[in-house]
Design a protein around this motif. Structure first.
Motif, PDB file in Angstrom:
ATOM      1  N   ALA A   1      44.438  40.598  40.005  1.00  0.00           N
ATOM      2  CA  ALA A   1      45.140  40.320  39.268  1.00  0.00           C
ATOM      3  C   ALA A   1      46.209  38.936  39.167  1.00  0.00           C
ATOM      4  CB  ALA A   1      46.420  41.288  38.063  1.00  0.00           C
ATOM      5  N   LEU A   2      46.476  39.293  40.344  1.00  0.00           N
ATOM      6  CA  LEU A   2      47.159  37.890  40.608  1.00  0.00           C
ATOM      7  C   LEU A   2      46.041  36.833  41.498  1.00  0.00           C
ATOM      8  CD1 LEU A   2      50.058  38.764  43.748  1.00  0.00           C
ATOM      9  CD2 LEU A   2      50.194  37.874  41.165  1.00  0.00           C
ATOM     10  N   LEU A   3      45.415  36.956  42.012  1.00  0.00           N
ATOM     11  CA  LEU A   3      44.130  36.232  42.063  1.00  0.00           C
ATOM     12  C   LEU A   3      43.592  34.876  40.589  1.00  0.00           C
ATOM     13  CD1 LEU A   3      42.578  37.973  45.307  1.00  0.00           C
ATOM     14  CD2 LEU A   3      43.884  35.467  45.038  1.00  0.00           C
ATOM     15  N   LYS A   4      42.657  36.320  40.058  1.00  0.00           N
ATOM     16  CA  LYS A   4      42.292  36.060  38.817  1.00  0.00           C
ATOM     17  C   LYS A   4      43.086  34.918  37.925  1.00  0.00           C
ATOM     18  CE  LYS A   4      39.442  39.969  38.464  1.00  0.00           C
ATOM     19  NZ  LYS A   4      39.375  41.454  38.292  1.00  0.00           N
ATOM     20  N   GLY A   5      45.068  35.174  37.818  1.00  0.00           N
ATOM     21  CA  GLY A   5      45.808  34.932  37.373  1.00  0.00           C
ATOM     22  C   GLY A   5      45.961  34.000  37.217  1.00  0.00           C
ATOM     23  N   ALA A   6      45.614  33.338  38.467  1.00  0.00           N
ATOM     24  CA  ALA A   6      45.773  31.925  39.720  1.00  0.00           C
ATOM     25  C   ALA A   6      44.408  30.977  39.087  1.00  0.00           C
ATOM     26  CB  ALA A   6      46.205  31.598  41.321  1.00  0.00           C
ATOM     27  N   GLY A   7      43.989  31.545  38.589  1.00  0.00           N
ATOM     28  CA  GLY A   7      42.349  30.846  38.682  1.00  0.00           C
ATOM     29  C   GLY A   7      41.508  30.732  39.508  1.00  0.00           C
ATOM     30  N   LEU A   8      41.674  31.760  40.240  1.00  0.00           N
ATOM     31  CA  LEU A   8      40.511  32.120  41.161  1.00  0.00           C
ATOM     32  C   LEU A   8      39.404  33.101  40.780  1.00  0.00           C
ATOM     33  CD1 LEU A   8      42.270  32.660  44.147  1.00  0.00           C
ATOM     34  CD2 LEU A   8      42.018  30.497  43.428  1.00  0.00           C
ATOM     35  N   VAL A   9      38.382  32.666  41.044  1.00  0.00           N
ATOM     36  CA  VAL A   9      37.025  33.211  40.898  1.00  0.00           C
ATOM     37  C   VAL A   9      36.432  34.262  42.102  1.00  0.00           C
ATOM     38  CG1 VAL A   9      36.346  31.652  39.381  1.00  0.00           C
ATOM     39  CG2 VAL A   9      35.640  31.559  41.827  1.00  0.00           C
ATOM     40  N   GLN A  10      35.008  34.788  41.335  1.00  0.00           N
ATOM     41  CA  GLN A  10      34.629  36.024  42.558  1.00  0.00           C
ATOM     42  C   GLN A  10      35.690  37.037  43.431  1.00  0.00           C
ATOM     43  OE1 GLN A  10      31.380  34.487  44.888  1.00  0.00           O
ATOM     44  NE2 GLN A  10      31.280  32.360  43.410  1.00  0.00           N
ATOM     45  N   VAL A  11      36.730  37.384  42.683  1.00  0.00           N
ATOM     46  CA  VAL A  11      37.480  37.928  43.247  1.00  0.00           C
ATOM     47  C   VAL A  11      36.956  40.052  43.764  1.00  0.00           C
ATOM     48  CG1 VAL A  11      40.571  39.536  43.105  1.00  0.00           C
ATOM     49  CG2 VAL A  11      39.206  37.634  41.999  1.00  0.00           C
ATOM     50  N   SER A  12      36.835  39.983  44.547  1.00  0.00           N
ATOM     51  CA  SER A  12      36.515  41.099  45.193  1.00  0.00           C
ATOM     52  C   SER A  12      37.583  41.643  46.120  1.00  0.00           C
ATOM     53  CB  SER A  12      34.764  40.712  46.178  1.00  0.00           C
ATOM     54  OG  SER A  12      34.273  40.414  46.044  1.00  0.00           O
ATOM     55  N   ALA A  13      37.454  43.256  46.599  1.00  0.00           N
ATOM     56  CA  ALA A  13      38.291  44.007  47.358  1.00  0.00           C
ATOM     57  C   ALA A  13      37.296  44.824  48.610  1.00  0.00           C
ATOM     58  CB  ALA A  13      38.814  45.470  46.176  1.00  0.00           C
ATOM     59  N   TYR A  14      38.168  44.843  49.453  1.00  0.00           N
ATOM     60  CA  TYR A  14      37.583  45.941  50.391  1.00  0.00           C
ATOM     61  C   TYR A  14      37.633  46.532  51.359  1.00  0.00           C
ATOM     62  CZ  TYR A  14      35.135  41.816  49.896  1.00  0.00           C
ATOM     63  OH  TYR A  14      34.809  40.104  49.942  1.00  0.00           O
ATOM     64  N   PRO A  15      37.668  47.598  51.704  1.00  0.00           N
ATOM     65  CA  PRO A  15      38.194  49.391  52.323  1.00  0.00           C
ATOM     66  C   PRO A  15      39.228  48.485  53.629  1.00  0.00           C
ATOM     67  CG  PRO A  15      36.399  49.635  52.000  1.00  0.00           C
ATOM     68  CD  PRO A  15      36.337  47.770  51.445  1.00  0.00           C
ATOM     69  N   ASP A  16      39.993  49.128  54.306  1.00  0.00           N
ATOM     70  CA  ASP A  16      40.661  49.306  55.381  1.00  0.00           C
ATOM     71  C   ASP A  16      38.921  50.314  56.632  1.00  0.00           C
ATOM     72  OD1 ASP A  16      41.707  51.573  55.228  1.00  0.00           O
ATOM     73  OD2 ASP A  16      43.670  50.320  54.938  1.00  0.00           O
ATOM     74  N   LEU A  17      40.035  50.659  57.131  1.00  0.00           N
ATOM     75  CA  LEU A  17      39.661  51.593  58.242  1.00  0.00           C
ATOM     76  C   LEU A  17      39.527  53.294  57.543  1.00  0.00           C
ATOM     77  CD1 LEU A  17      40.085  50.449  61.994  1.00  0.00           C
ATOM     78  CD2 LEU A  17      37.758  50.913  60.951  1.00  0.00           C
ATOM     79  N   GLU A  18      41.062  53.483  57.099  1.00  0.00           N
ATOM     80  CA  GLU A  18      40.973  55.119  56.201  1.00  0.00           C
ATOM     81  C   GLU A  18      40.064  54.751  55.104  1.00  0.00           C
ATOM     82  OE1 GLU A  18      45.068  55.823  56.424  1.00  0.00           O
ATOM     83  OE2 GLU A  18      45.225  54.921  58.221  1.00  0.00           O
ATOM     84  N   GLY A  19      39.436  53.843  54.469  1.00  0.00           N
ATOM     85  CA  GLY A  19      38.877  53.233  53.198  1.00  0.00           C
ATOM     86  C   GLY A  19      39.699  53.247  51.912  1.00  0.00           C
ATOM     87  N   LYS A  20      40.858  52.614  52.364  1.00  0.00           N
ATOM     88  CA  LYS A  20      41.864  51.787  51.594  1.00  0.00           C
ATOM     89  C   LYS A  20      41.410  50.595  51.109  1.00  0.00           C
ATOM     90  CE  LYS A  20      45.179  55.679  51.933  1.00  0.00           C
ATOM     91  NZ  LYS A  20      46.000  56.131  53.306  1.00  0.00           N
TER      92      LYS A  20
END
Ligand code: GLN
Length: 310
Positions: free
Chosen positions: A277-296
């Motif tokens: 939400a912070l990244l989108k709110g700052a006008g950035l695009v193509q926001v993606s999330a990635y997991p760590d070694l524990e899948g979080k």
């Protein structure tokens, strides 16, 4: 905060003892407290006895082992770790991380295993979108020991790198690690807050990584003393909600990144939605999330729009 204890181990002939004596010593040390994995890490890094060799000693207790440092030194370090909760990495003065051995002393965050993935993500992102060359300019915000900066500088030796930190002591240690890995010339060390010391490069930064402080205050207060009382709060504590630094980084990203430039962040295991939400709110695009070694979901990437900041 403890003074660094990483004087070089004495040179000269390696102390020798039987496998049985070493295993007995190991059991006695564990009676003092501490965790077996931590003691075995010390035996490996300071004593030169790796896990596999330790297992073999169990099978052949009559064999002789050569230690890289006297047992008294290992014992003194272990007692300090158990008694004063000093992190072992500070006591031995080093930390293995990815394919690197980094020097670490009080004043910088000890590089964490999960942060290794941030390098892989940066390299993959750039391979997909970078058009076969390294970024012209990249930056690491809050470099600490310099772990990310060293890894990126080795991957992209012809790019202009920047390692930023508020702490002069962190920059000193990061500079030492860059030097030790032959990449000091490729990375400028800049003191100050997040994007601020990069101001002359705003609009030109094609890739920026950061592992900022993101632990919420209440969580930080409850951390293990080995972390809370010894590693810098500046590198861990992200204000009451953990998002203070992430907010500051997101806020200026669109202006500071090159058009189409990438931002790649590490955050706490439960901050993925808030960071997106912070990244989108700052006008950035193509926001993606990635997991760590524990899948979080522990990492986020986002891109500045192609049209230049007005
Ligand atoms: N991952 C670290 C820890 O849990 C925190 C690092 C950070 O705040 N950037 O100890």
């Amino acid at each position: 905060m403890a003074a660094p204890a990483h004087s070089a181990p004495p040179s000269g002939p390696c102390p020798q003892l039987s496998g049985e004596a070493l295993l007995l010593w190991r059991r006695q040390q564990l009676d003092l407290g501490g965790e077996a994995t931590a003691l075995d890490w010390l035996l490996d890094l300071e004593g030169g006895i790796g896990w596999q060799q330790l297992q073999q000693l169990r099978l052949n207790p009559n064999s002789t082992v050569s230690l890289r440092a006297p047992l008294e030194r290992l014992q003194a370090l272990w007692q300090r770790h158990c008694g004063q909760q000093d992190p072992l990495q500070y006591l031995v003065g080093q930390c293995p991380w990815r394919d690197l051995t980094l020097k670490v002393a009080p004043g910088v965050l000890i590089p964490r295993q999960e942060t290794e993935l941030l390098v892989d993500l940066a390299l993959e992102l750039w391979q997909q979108h970078g058009g076969g060359r390294g970024p012209r300019r990249w930056a690491d915000l809050g470099t600490g020991s310099g772990c990310l900066a060293v890894a990126l500088a080795r991957a992209w030796p012809h790019s202009q790198g920047n390692a930023v930190d508020q702490s002069p002591e962190a920059l000193r240690q990061a500079g030492g690690n860059l030097q030790a890995h032959g990449c000091a010339d490729a990375v400028a060390l800049l003191q100050g807050d997040w994007w601020q010391p990069l101001q002359s490069q705003w609009g030109e930064l094609e890739l920026v990584v950061s592992n900022p402080p993101y632990i919420p205050r209440a969580v930080w207060q409850g951390l293990d003393p080995v972390v809370r009382d010894h590693e810098p709060a500046l590198a861990l504590l992200g204000g009451d909600d953990g998002l203070e630094a992430l907010r500051a980084i997101a806020a200026r990203a669109r202006q500071a990144l090159a058009p189409g430039g990438w931002l790649l962040l590490e955050h706490h295991h439960d901050q993925s939605d808030a960071v997106a939400a912070l990244l989108k709110g700052a006008g950035l695009v193509q926001v993606s999330a990635y997991p760590d070694l524990e899948g979080k979901r522990r990492f986020a990437s986002a891109r500045a729009p192609e049209q230049a900041w007005a």
